[in-house]
Design an enzyme around this catalytic site. Sequence first.
Site: not given
Lengths: 452, 440
Positions: A64, A67-68, A144
């Site tokens: 993840h 992904e950022h 997040e």
Amino acid sequence: MRSLWAIGLALLLGSAQASLTDVTLDNGMRVIVKEDRRAPVMVSQVWYRAGSMDEFNGTTGVAHVLEHMMFKGTQTVPPGEFSKRIAAAGGRENAFTSRDYTAYFQQMQKDRLELAMQLEADRMANLVISDELFAKEIQVVMEERRLRTDDQPQSVLYERLMATAYQAHPYRRPIIGWMDDLSSMTAQDARDWYARWYAPNNATLVVAGDVKADEVVALARKYFGVLPKRALPERKTQAEPPQLGEKRIVVKAPAQLPYLLMAWHAPKLKDWAQDIEPYALQILAGVLSGNDSARLQKTLVKTQQIAVNASAGYDPVARGPAMFMIDATPAAGKSVAALERAIRAEIARIQREGISDAELARVKAQVIAADVYQQDSLFYQAMQLGDYVIAGLPPEALAGRVDKLRAVTASEVQAVAQKWLQDERVNVAELDPQPLNAPARRAAVPGVRHAN
Amino acid sequence: MPIKYVFVLRFLGMLLLSLPLSAQAAVAIQHWQTTHGARVYFVESRELPMLDVAVDFPAGSARDPAGKSGLAQLTHGLLDQGAGGLSDTTIAHRLADVGAVLSGRFDRDRAGVTLRTLSSATEKNKALDILAQVLQRPDFPQAVVKREKQRLIASIREAEADPGEVASKAFYRALYGTHPYARDEAGDPAAIARLTRGDLQAFYRMHYSAPNAVISMMGDITRAEAEAIAQRLAAGLSHAAPVPALPKPAQAATSDTRIAHPSTQSHVLVGVVGMARNAPDFFPLFVGNYVLGGGGFDSRLMREVRDKRGYAYSAYSYFMPMTEAGPFQLGLQTKLEQTDDALKVAQDTLRQFIAEGPSEAELIQAKSNLTGGFPLRIDSNKKILDYLSVIGFYNLPLDYLDTWVDRVNAVDVAAVRQAFARRIDPARLVTVVVGAGSAR
């Protein structure tokens, strides 16, 4: 009715219509095109077969995080420029990471596909991860995690239940990663991940919309086809050993209401044409909570009034193992233990007596209608294709699923309830609410607030 | 809920709060009134064998009578829990038997029911039968009222653990004071506990009337059939007169509310009373806000708060256009110890934007995205249905679609600067911070 059943319903949607093109480029990248001319728009998605299940302990969350970082610039496209160019062309874009994959998408007018492909192909091969931008972005990811997990008691419960129900399989790790792993993650961890998995032969392009398949394939050859194939690491199965008895945890967290989550290991869809159980389990989820007066709602919420909400869900499409889940919130003055007994009684009733023809017909009617409704969303149609392909299932599995579900019999539903929803296979998590006004916990060990 | 764990998104997309519509892609809206005074909006589309129907009423929480906060929500929730002598279970089963999906939507202004059904005659007729019963003859059975009151109170209690929910409720209270928009949509548990079946029946009769109804339809039927359906849905509704106008909200005095909460993050909200749906400066505010905090990674707030400093996952601003002036809201969530720093960055970004407006380049980027992305706003039956409802409910002109792109394009830097300066006084901001300790 929304929550868990939505998973089941989502998977009940498969479209048999519209032409599908499915080709593999010379470098191993797969390209799937679904033509749909209802509106002059298209969606383009690149799916990488690399999700949190491919991570290692110590660097959980890196799929993840990468992904950022994929939006943070390449050798020729400066940081932030990817999003800016897509936006200037009227596009919407985002990305998502799951246990099984990482996917990136753009939704745009139909004639702007080339821009999307050009930018995606560039970042498939030429990403630059600077220490400086990584240091900022990892802070964003930790925020997040706080937002979506640490400060959401039901999310914490789910995370801890997964960590308990799976002891060996990597599904035990949260997609977003453990906070301590995020705290110690480095830019090099992200670079390593990118180098390991971001290759055309680990990717699938799905394009749906008002496009011509041959033109899409030609563009894919032009932009993605030139990227070299790379050797991918060997993937080992990491099968979860059989569960040998009931497992149970309690999570204490600030909240007003308790919450109960039950999960049973269940089969996933492997051979779509021969399998029976995954289809029967989907019907079972529909019988339990597919409408506002399905069994869980009717018995627990409306008649006994022991719960204010209850739902069931089951997702058979995955690279890893599947689970059948039930969640519920007890009504005021009712205990979690009593609620759990009531849920078990409902399951036992199906195991003992089966389901009615009317219930079976009702769920099938919903399956058939949902198959029509899903055609209203281009994005969703593309999502389903990607989801199936990543799970190793052919597009025909999607096309054939409505017929497979229609073929399920009442006795098959009873049989899967008997075989899979057994007490010794259950994993139970209870949210034990703690006062909201207690002295603030401290953030020396961020995110830890459970006891199990 | 587990389902949210299926994905972890890169960012939280902006809510589609303003439902803009536009031109070139002709959506042919047909409009008429039933003989009972219900307003009808219809788009015929034969591509998919399905029909979407929405019926909306000005029966949102702003219509709660004094001391009965939660009545509107409860009334709306009870519509399909027993109607025309059919039990809640019969209603749910009959809909499911034909694959129909009945849903509700509810906010401060609006209470609506939507139906999605196959357009084949048997399925469609059975689904519309149920919709008519639910709209026209809700029974509000005593036992169900009691049950649903408990469920509504439970959902309010459950939300109290969520710092974002706590912040949002406090924000509306601080912003709207004694105006009906100050009250929470779900209501007040103590008031809900006192509500009676008679309260629900009276509220229903007064608000769910034909003259108050907006009927939207999208899908696989002819105009003649649409007329018959609308006539039938409106015929059984009460004749109660259109609801009176809501009071005009006054601009709030500046305030700073801090609420303790056992969370790891602070939820920060900053705003003022913003604009109504029919405001003349809607487009300058809408387009300008793309630059400030509505345009995702194109926006200044995202750049300053997230990209440059890593303070938050989500940083945004929006105008919520409502019947009367809805809020302008800026929001972010950040770990406790950097709350004041993040708040200051957001405030500075807002102040600078109000003082200077967008740059020419920023405005071009905003307009490119909004106009270029227009086809995506009307690429499904569902989206078009939602737009029909908004046009009808807020009395927007029928050519709204046809002029939208031009109106976005007509916005210039001066118009944005003037509109923001007129609407947002940086000296009168309302601030709410929810998070552990609540210390300044």
